[in-house]
Design a protein around this motif. Structure first.
Motif, PDB file in Angstrom:
ATOM      1  N   TYR A   9      44.682 -16.061  10.616  1.00 58.16           N
ATOM      2  CA  TYR A   9      45.302 -17.423   9.747  1.00 58.16           C
ATOM      3  C   TYR A   9      45.414 -16.928   8.913  1.00 58.16           C
ATOM      4  CZ  TYR A   9      45.448 -22.324   9.623  1.00 58.16           C
ATOM      5  OH  TYR A   9      46.373 -23.859   9.371  1.00 58.16           O
ATOM      6  N   ARG A  15      44.494 -25.409  10.395  1.00 59.70           N
ATOM      7  CA  ARG A  15      44.416 -26.190  11.640  1.00 59.70           C
ATOM      8  C   ARG A  15      42.990 -25.157  12.038  1.00 59.70           C
ATOM      9  NH1 ARG A  15      48.219 -29.414  13.223  1.00 59.70           N
ATOM     10  NH2 ARG A  15      50.145 -29.384  12.384  1.00 59.70           N
ATOM     11  N   TYR A  41      53.290 -12.163   9.134  1.00 60.61           N
ATOM     12  CA  TYR A  41      53.668 -12.685  10.040  1.00 60.61           C
ATOM     13  C   TYR A  41      54.782 -12.785  11.414  1.00 60.61           C
ATOM     14  CZ  TYR A  41      55.710 -17.148  11.363  1.00 60.61           C
ATOM     15  OH  TYR A  41      56.073 -18.474  12.399  1.00 60.61           O
ATOM     16  N   GLN A  54      53.821 -19.142  16.313  1.00 57.18           N
ATOM     17  CA  GLN A  54      52.405 -20.171  15.620  1.00 57.18           C
ATOM     18  C   GLN A  54      50.965 -19.234  15.286  1.00 57.18           C
ATOM     19  OE1 GLN A  54      52.884 -23.956  17.298  1.00 57.18           O
ATOM     20  NE2 GLN A  54      54.128 -24.691  16.305  1.00 57.18           N
ATOM     21  N   VAL A  55      50.173 -19.446  14.071  1.00 58.64           N
ATOM     22  CA  VAL A  55      49.075 -19.683  14.499  1.00 58.64           C
ATOM     23  C   VAL A  55      48.499 -21.219  14.462  1.00 58.64           C
ATOM     24  CG1 VAL A  55      49.025 -17.505  13.196  1.00 58.64           C
ATOM     25  CG2 VAL A  55      48.697 -19.103  11.394  1.00 58.64           C
ATOM     26  N   GLN A  67      47.662 -22.463  20.596  1.00 59.01           N
ATOM     27  CA  GLN A  67      47.759 -24.164  20.358  1.00 59.01           C
ATOM     28  C   GLN A  67      46.739 -24.238  20.113  1.00 59.01           C
ATOM     29  OE1 GLN A  67      49.745 -25.741  20.077  1.00 59.01           O
ATOM     30  NE2 GLN A  67      51.871 -24.879  21.054  1.00 59.01           N
ATOM     31  N   THR A  68      46.043 -25.009  19.421  1.00 58.96           N
ATOM     32  CA  THR A  68      44.825 -25.492  18.739  1.00 58.96           C
ATOM     33  C   THR A  68      43.381 -26.180  19.385  1.00 58.96           C
ATOM     34  OG1 THR A  68      45.402 -25.549  16.373  1.00 58.96           O
ATOM     35  CG2 THR A  68      43.885 -26.272  16.528  1.00 58.96           C
ATOM     36  N   PHE A 111      50.177 -30.216  -0.167  1.00 57.53           N
ATOM     37  CA  PHE A 111      51.085 -30.254   0.200  1.00 57.53           C
ATOM     38  C   PHE A 111      51.663 -31.165  -0.136  1.00 57.53           C
ATOM     39  CE2 PHE A 111      49.214 -27.267   3.760  1.00 57.53           C
ATOM     40  CZ  PHE A 111      50.336 -26.034   3.572  1.00 57.53           C
ATOM     41  N   TYR A 212      46.460 -21.264  -1.235  1.00 59.07           N
ATOM     42  CA  TYR A 212      46.616 -21.391  -0.024  1.00 59.07           C
ATOM     43  C   TYR A 212      47.782 -21.663   0.010  1.00 59.07           C
ATOM     44  CZ  TYR A 212      45.847 -23.113   4.334  1.00 59.07           C
ATOM     45  OH  TYR A 212      45.907 -23.563   5.934  1.00 59.07           O
ATOM     46  N   PHE A 220      56.776 -19.201   5.637  1.00 59.08           N
ATOM     47  CA  PHE A 220      56.458 -19.420   6.281  1.00 59.08           C
ATOM     48  C   PHE A 220      57.805 -19.866   5.284  1.00 59.08           C
ATOM     49  CE2 PHE A 220      52.593 -21.226   8.138  1.00 59.08           C
ATOM     50  CZ  PHE A 220      52.350 -20.147   9.492  1.00 59.08           C
ATOM     51  N   ARG A 222      58.948 -21.593   3.166  1.00 64.49           N
ATOM     52  CA  ARG A 222      59.346 -22.722   2.985  1.00 64.49           C
ATOM     53  C   ARG A 222      59.532 -23.333   1.279  1.00 64.49           C
ATOM     54  NH1 ARG A 222      55.312 -24.815   6.742  1.00 64.49           N
ATOM     55  NH2 ARG A 222      56.797 -24.602   8.833  1.00 64.49           N
TER      56      ARG A 222
HETATM   57  N1  P9H Z   1      50.614 -26.998  18.390  1.00 65.11           N
HETATM   58  C1  P9H Z   1      48.577 -25.533   7.796  1.00 65.11           C
HETATM   59  C2  P9H Z   1      47.609 -26.202   6.858  1.00 65.11           C
HETATM   60  C3  P9H Z   1      48.067 -27.739   6.793  1.00 65.11           C
HETATM   61  C4  P9H Z   1      49.303 -28.061   7.086  1.00 65.11           C
HETATM   62  C5  P9H Z   1      50.014 -27.434   8.183  1.00 65.11           C
HETATM   63  C6  P9H Z   1      52.058 -23.718  11.756  1.00 65.11           C
HETATM   64  C7  P9H Z   1      51.094 -26.151  16.303  1.00 65.11           C
HETATM   65  C8  P9H Z   1      49.015 -25.994  17.468  1.00 65.11           C
HETATM   66  C9  P9H Z   1      55.047 -21.527  11.696  1.00 65.11           C
HETATM   67  N2  P9H Z   1      51.360 -24.125  13.100  1.00 65.11           N
HETATM   68  C10 P9H Z   1      52.110 -25.580   7.764  1.00 65.11           C
HETATM   69  O1  P9H Z   1      53.475 -25.869   8.430  1.00 65.11           O
HETATM   70  C11 P9H Z   1      51.294 -24.639   8.217  1.00 65.11           C
HETATM   71  C12 P9H Z   1      50.840 -24.964  13.374  1.00 65.11           C
HETATM   72  C13 P9H Z   1      50.614 -24.701  15.597  1.00 65.11           C
HETATM   73  C14 P9H Z   1      50.412 -26.162  17.707  1.00 65.11           C
HETATM   74  C15 P9H Z   1      52.990 -22.501  11.774  1.00 65.11           C
HETATM   75  C16 P9H Z   1      55.857 -22.220  11.549  1.00 65.11           C
HETATM   76  C17 P9H Z   1      50.333 -25.231   9.136  1.00 65.11           C
HETATM   77  C18 P9H Z   1      49.773 -26.609   8.329  1.00 65.11           C
HETATM   78  C19 P9H Z   1      50.585 -23.503  10.211  1.00 65.11           C
HETATM   79  N3  P9H Z   1      54.437 -22.699  11.594  1.00 65.11           N
HETATM   80  O2  P9H Z   1      47.704 -27.243  17.223  1.00 65.11           O
HETATM   81  O3  P9H Z   1      48.555 -25.006  17.404  1.00 65.11           O
HETATM   82  O4  P9H Z   1      52.006 -25.619  13.345  1.00 65.11           O
HETATM   83  O5  P9H Z   1      52.472 -21.387  12.472  1.00 65.11           O
HETATM   84  O6  P9H Z   1      57.320 -20.931  11.559  1.00 65.11           O
HETATM   85  O7  P9H Z   1      56.488 -23.455  11.236  1.00 65.11           O
HETATM   86  S1  P9H Z   1      49.272 -24.270  10.299  1.00 65.11           S
END
Ligand code: P9H
Length: 223
Positions: A9, A15, A41, A54-55, A67-68, A111, A212, A220, A222
């Protein structure tokens, strides 16, 4: 256990933090692969480490878990944190999800544009005080204190404590009308594994900062 547990992570809560809490409470040692660059990544995806790209990802018992919630439930079951029967288990799950509702509101905070954060916090405070905290306060009052479910520590206690502490950091007075939650916080925080995890220098992460957020955005791709 086959090999040491390794978690993948960012160097922040997001998460993964509840997973860190659970591993610490279970006394399961873990090492971290810190996600810092987009190349890292993309390589993880190419190497087949991330099922849904995803992480969080956790290597444990010869598996690569994603998956958390699935990860949390696996570690909880392993540690005996899921309650003693189906009826306790479903209560544990309900409380965990209730506490996570608050956590999910906090996740996007850093964010948001800086000028929107205060409003969002006000809203979270209102919802926590009017809807969620009274539920947990009542559960504890009716049980006469102690753990949320049954007579032993469960994932519900850990999830609620994590949320209480995270919300306290932003709104230090929020527990003033919730004496049972205050007592609960003190009780669970004093358990040896938790106490150690709450000390500086543990694997617990700190409040997210712009660094962070920028790393997450960069990894990602973005804006
Ligand atoms: N169902 C980090 C901090 C705050 C809010 C969100 C994300 C979902 C689970 C790859 N992982 C920002 O959006 C990062 C998931 C897991 C899954 C990911 C992509 C997220 C974050 C990183 N996104 O429960 O595990 O959404 O890997 O291409 O969007 S965490």
């Amino acid at each position: 256990m086959s090999g040491k547990v390794k978690i993948y992570y960012f160097n922040g809560r997001g998460r993964m933090e509840s997973i860190r809490w659970l591993l610490a409470a279970a006394g399961i040692e873990f090492e971290e692969e810190i996600l810092e660059s987009r190349e890292q990544y993309l390589k993880m995806i190419k190497d087949g480490l991330l099922m849904f790209e995803q992480v969080p990802m956790v290597e444990i018992d010869g598996m690569k878990l994603v998956q958390t919630r699935a990860i949390l439930n696996y570690i909880s079951a392993k540690a005996g944190f899921q309650g003693k029967d189906m009826k306790e288990k479903v209560l544990v799950d309900m409380y965990v999800e209730g506490a996570r509702d608050i956590g999910d509101m906090l996740l996007p905070l850093q964010f948001l544009p800086a000028e929107d954060r205060e409003n969002s916090l006000k809203n979270i405070r209102k919802i926590a005080c009017n809807r969620y905290y009274p539920v947990f306060e009542k559960v504890l009052r009716e049980k006469g204190g102690g753990f949320l479910v049954g007579n032993a520590l469960t994932q519900a206690d850990l999830q609620l404590l994590e949320i209480i502490i995270m919300v306290d950091e932003r709104m230090p007075d929020i527990l003033k009308d919730f004496p049972h939650l205050q007592e609960f916080k003190a009780l669970i925080s004093a358990l040896p594994q938790i106490h150690a995890f709450l000390q500086p220098g543990s694997q617990r992460k700190f409040m997210p900062d712009d660094n962070y957020v920028n790393t997450v955005r960069k990894v990602f791709n973005r804006s």
